[in-house]
Design an enzyme around this catalytic site. Structure first.
Site, PDB file in Angstrom:
ATOM      1  N   LYS A  28       0.537  -1.673  -0.087  1.00 27.51           N
ATOM      2  CA  LYS A  28      -0.030  -0.107   0.456  1.00 27.51           C
ATOM      3  C   LYS A  28       0.637   0.842  -0.390  1.00 27.51           C
ATOM      4  O   LYS A  28       0.651   2.621  -0.637  1.00 27.51           O
ATOM      5  CB  LYS A  28      -0.931  -0.102   0.905  1.00 27.51           C
ATOM      6  CG  LYS A  28      -1.819  -1.220   1.282  1.00 27.51           C
ATOM      7  CD  LYS A  28      -2.891  -1.312  -0.216  1.00 27.51           C
ATOM      8  CE  LYS A  28      -3.106  -2.922  -0.188  1.00 27.51           C
ATOM      9  NZ  LYS A  28      -3.984  -3.222  -1.349  1.00 27.51           N
TER      10      LYS A  28
ATOM     11  N   GLU B 223      -1.621   7.953   8.208  1.00 21.55           N
ATOM     12  CA  GLU B 223      -2.451   8.409   6.937  1.00 21.55           C
ATOM     13  C   GLU B 223      -3.425   9.626   8.515  1.00 21.55           C
ATOM     14  O   GLU B 223      -3.407   9.122   9.372  1.00 21.55           O
ATOM     15  CB  GLU B 223      -3.498   8.295   6.432  1.00 21.55           C
ATOM     16  CG  GLU B 223      -2.356   7.525   4.857  1.00 21.55           C
ATOM     17  CD  GLU B 223      -3.655   6.602   4.709  1.00 21.55           C
ATOM     18  OE1 GLU B 223      -4.871   7.481   4.255  1.00 21.55           O
ATOM     19  OE2 GLU B 223      -3.291   6.637   3.422  1.00 21.55           O
TER      20      GLU B 223
ATOM     21  N   HIS C 181     -16.758  -2.527   7.015  1.00 23.47           N
ATOM     22  CA  HIS C 181     -15.848  -3.112   5.704  1.00 23.47           C
ATOM     23  C   HIS C 181     -16.649  -3.864   4.634  1.00 23.47           C
ATOM     24  O   HIS C 181     -15.890  -4.547   3.207  1.00 23.47           O
ATOM     25  CB  HIS C 181     -14.827  -3.784   6.223  1.00 23.47           C
ATOM     26  CG  HIS C 181     -13.283  -2.700   7.066  1.00 23.47           C
ATOM     27  ND1 HIS C 181     -13.695  -1.304   6.359  1.00 23.47           N
ATOM     28  CD2 HIS C 181     -13.208  -2.817   7.697  1.00 23.47           C
ATOM     29  CE1 HIS C 181     -12.970  -0.762   7.712  1.00 23.47           C
ATOM     30  NE2 HIS C 181     -12.686  -1.367   8.565  1.00 23.47           N
TER      31      HIS C 181
ATOM     32  N   ARG D 263      -8.467  -6.948  -9.846  1.00 21.18           N
ATOM     33  CA  ARG D 263      -9.626  -7.337  -9.719  1.00 21.18           C
ATOM     34  C   ARG D 263     -10.591  -7.170 -10.008  1.00 21.18           C
ATOM     35  O   ARG D 263     -10.657  -5.991 -10.234  1.00 21.18           O
ATOM     36  CB  ARG D 263      -9.729  -8.122  -8.462  1.00 21.18           C
ATOM     37  CG  ARG D 263     -10.136  -7.618  -7.229  1.00 21.18           C
ATOM     38  CD  ARG D 263     -11.048  -8.433  -5.843  1.00 21.18           C
ATOM     39  NE  ARG D 263     -11.538  -7.506  -4.817  1.00 21.18           N
ATOM     40  CZ  ARG D 263     -10.902  -6.680  -3.970  1.00 21.18           C
ATOM     41  NH1 ARG D 263      -9.714  -6.192  -3.776  1.00 21.18           N
ATOM     42  NH2 ARG D 263     -11.863  -6.266  -3.306  1.00 21.18           N
TER      43      ARG D 263
HETATM   44  C1  MV4 Z   1      -8.985   5.735   5.773  1.00 20.78           C
HETATM   45  C2  MV4 Z   1     -10.252   6.018   6.471  1.00 20.78           C
HETATM   46  C3  MV4 Z   1     -10.152   7.059   7.484  1.00 20.78           C
HETATM   47  N1  MV4 Z   1      -8.876   8.366   6.737  1.00 20.78           N
HETATM   48  N2  MV4 Z   1      -7.944   6.417   6.082  1.00 20.78           N
HETATM   49  C4  MV4 Z   1     -10.951   1.308   5.814  1.00 20.78           C
HETATM   50  C5  MV4 Z   1     -10.800   0.366   4.402  1.00 20.78           C
HETATM   51  C6  MV4 Z   1      -9.358   0.606   3.803  1.00 20.78           C
HETATM   52  N3  MV4 Z   1      -9.393   0.561   2.755  1.00 20.78           N
HETATM   53  C7  MV4 Z   1      -9.661   1.847   4.010  1.00 20.78           C
HETATM   54  N4  MV4 Z   1     -10.729   2.747   4.970  1.00 20.78           N
HETATM   55  C8  MV4 Z   1      -9.913   3.648   5.556  1.00 20.78           C
HETATM   56  N5  MV4 Z   1      -8.991   4.516   5.906  1.00 20.78           N
HETATM   57  C9  MV4 Z   1      -7.700   7.584   5.994  1.00 20.78           C
HETATM   58  N6  MV4 Z   1      -6.631   8.205   6.400  1.00 20.78           N
HETATM   59  C10 MV4 Z   1     -11.546   5.561   6.855  1.00 20.78           C
HETATM   60  C11 MV4 Z   1     -11.950   4.112   6.772  1.00 20.78           C
HETATM   61  C12 MV4 Z   1     -12.374   3.160   6.748  1.00 20.78           C
HETATM   62  C13 MV4 Z   1     -13.405   3.223   5.779  1.00 20.78           C
HETATM   63  C14 MV4 Z   1     -13.269   3.286   4.037  1.00 20.78           C
HETATM   64  C15 MV4 Z   1     -13.855   3.536   3.283  1.00 20.78           C
HETATM   65  C16 MV4 Z   1     -14.733   2.589   3.488  1.00 20.78           C
HETATM   66  C17 MV4 Z   1     -15.336   2.209   4.698  1.00 20.78           C
HETATM   67  C18 MV4 Z   1     -15.058   1.916   5.549  1.00 20.78           C
HETATM   68  C19 MV4 Z   1     -15.426   2.211   6.256  1.00 20.78           C
HETATM   69  C20 MV4 Z   1     -14.285   2.586   7.964  1.00 20.78           C
HETATM   70  C21 MV4 Z   1     -13.343   3.162   8.080  1.00 20.78           C
END
Ligand code: MV4
Length: 495
Positions: free
Chosen positions: A116, A200, A235, A291
């Site tokens: 990542k 982050e 998620h 994918r």
């Molecule tokens: C984050 C975030 C807030 N700020 N990064 C969770 C899944 C992963 N792909 C990235 N995620 C997150 N990263 C920062 N800098 C909040 C999430 C996150 C989230 C992101 C996408 C869809 C659902 C989510 C649910 C909780 C937290």
């Protein structure tokens, strides 16, 4: 064109891929576990071979067995679907070594996207906005403290080998940072085998918006617009739509072009998804998924492009069948994931026999499923029964159509999340498109709405099955569902 494709997956996505194969006149081979003997995808395939017991590590994750089956049966390509081996760079390398084509990116690109921090750096270098944060892994607490105070609290610590939200820790202020770093490193080591983590800035309630891309071996790369996937829980996405209610055409073109430029720069060659967080009008890159994704049909519905066929063309060495200029988004599409899970019991899986099954139809409806009436949803895998996808000329028509389709859907024998979807389709925030990644936990009223819906259906179902007898129970349930939707026939016995 490829001669024969082995599908290294199960359920609805196996059927989805085989449908593309059939239209392209390419024979398809299913491999299945003992738990999937009676599954639809096994019957759909031209040939099917049992490759092991229910346990995925011995069947759907058994690299050796899958490649051996492909070689023995003369398949020149493997489609991995999503999950299981779909983003396993060792599998990609092993397939290549065996002289079989993997329908997906090269093992090099897969490994790059799996890292990542590396993916973040590649994107940033190509001018794609990323969340403020580190461009390398954080190892010691001092470095973490310095970085965090520079970007500002709250911050989020993420495993570099991860993705999908596993092992992430939100840190509100300086106090908890050192412990959080240690904890996240431990989880990262246990889950992904490396304790690399990065930091982050934490965005409190962003939307999740992702761009679909396609790139072939002739240097053509295009995007198919975005999908909004904010309605998710732990998620797990539950509802996806395209286009996003908040993305303007100007933003779409700008972000689409940036993303296409970025994937060109890494020699990406396949279908993929570039995930973003979206907050206050700005996009922040998250990760790239190399994918086909569960929610690809909403993009297919609004663009008319068959993404799986394009994947097969790309893997065959053919150019994409469409150019960026030919891509136009038409209307709105929404997908509801229909799961065997109980929304009133913390969404616990409810595998079991589908004693009755009737899926909706009519204008603008698409149902991608791997089940049939009498099928038993096995307990060993993800409990998705189907994906209900609708198209409408605008978002309102798509929602009206989804409501109508949900009320036509009859699944008897197991509890499903259909009442959850019905409640969301009536939710005023959802209707206004005001959704974020915390939508479900914020909308506590959804649970009460689900209880009311189920009580109404129960009452009507009871009345109708008394009248129509046991054999007509499934029909009675259907009728009760329709009646409760329109709320017109309540208390009457005219049906
Ligand atoms: C984050 C975030 C807030 N700020 N990064 C969770 C899944 C992963 N792909 C990235 N995620 C997150 N990263 C920062 N800098 C909040 C999430 C996150 C989230 C992101 C996408 C869809 C659902 C989510 C649910 C909780 C937290």
């Amino acid at each position: 064109m490829l001669k024969k494709i082995l599908i290294a997956n199960r359920g609805e996505i196996a059927v989805r891929v085989m449908r593309a194969c059939r239209e392209l006149d390419i024979p398809c081979v299913a491999v299945y576990s003992e738990a999937d003997r009676d599954a639809l995808f096994v019957r759909y395939a031209d040939e099917a071979y049992c490759i092991g017991p229910a346990r995925a590590s011995e069947s759907y994750l058994n690299i050796e067995k899958i490649i051996k089956t492909a070689l023995e049966k003369g398949a020149d390509a493997i489609h991995p679907g999503y999950g299981f081996l779909a983003e396993n760079s060792e599998f990609a390398a092993a397939t290549k070594a065996a002289g079989v084509r993997l329908i997906g990116p090269s093992s090099r690109v897969m490994a790059l996207m799996g890292d990542k921090v590396a993916a973040r750096n590649v994107m940033a270098k190509a001018g794609v906005p990323v969340v403020p944060g580190t461009d390398c892994c954080i190892t010691d607490p001092d470095q973490a403290l310095k970085t965090a105070s520079k970007i500002g609290y709250p911050v989020i610590i993420k495993p570099s080998g991860g993705g999908g939200g596993i092992g992430m820790t939100v840190v509100p202020d300086e106090k908890g940072l050192t412990d959080a770093l240690k904890d996240t490193q431990k989880i990262a080591a246990n889950t992904f085998g490396v304790d690399d983590v990065y930091i982050e800035k934490y965005l409190p309630n962003p939307r999740h918006i992702e761009f679909q891309i396609l790139a072939d071996s002739h240097g053509n790369a295009i995007h198919l617009g975005e999908r909004e996937c904010s309605v998710q829980r732990r998620h797990q996405k539950l509802i996806e739509e395209s286009p996003s209610p908040v993305v303007t055409q100007v933003q779409r073109e700008k972000m689409g072009n940036l993303v296409v430029g970025a994937i060109r720069s890494v020699g990406y060659e396949c279908a993929g998804t570039v995930e973003f967080l979206y907050s206050e009008g700005e996009f922040y890159f998250l990760e790239i998924n190399a994918r086909i994704q569960v929610e690809h049909p909403v993009t297919e519905m609004v663009t008319g492009v068959d993404i799986v066929k394009e994947q097969i063309r790309i893997a065959s060495g053919l150019p994409l069948s469409v150019s960026q200029e030919e891509i136009q988004m038409h209307g709105n599409a929404i997908e509801c994931r229909i799961n065997a899970e109980d929304p009133l019991n913390d969404f616990e899986p409810t595998p079991g026999k589908l004693t009755g099954y009737h899926s909706p139809g009519g204008t603008g409806i698409r149902v991608d499923s791997g089940v049939y009436s009498g099928f038993t949803v096995p307990p060993y895998y993800d409990p998705m029964i189907s994906k209900l996808i609708v198209w409408g000329k605008d978002r309102k028509e798509a929602m009206d159509r989804m409501r109508r389709a949900l009320y036509e859907y009859v699944i008897a024998g197991v509890r499903t999340n259909i009442p959850f979807h019905k409640a969301v389709m009536k939710n005023s925030r959802f209707i206004r498109g005001e959704i974020g990644t915390h939508f479900i936990e914020e909308e506590t009223g959804l649970i009460e709405d689900i209880k009311d819906l189920l009580a109404q259906e129960q009452t009507l179902g009871d009345k109708l099955s008394l009248k129509s007898g046991k054999k007509a129970r499934v029909a009675a349930i259907a009728a009760s569902v329709v009646a409760s939707q329109f709320n017109k026939h309540q208390g009457t016995e005219s049906r």
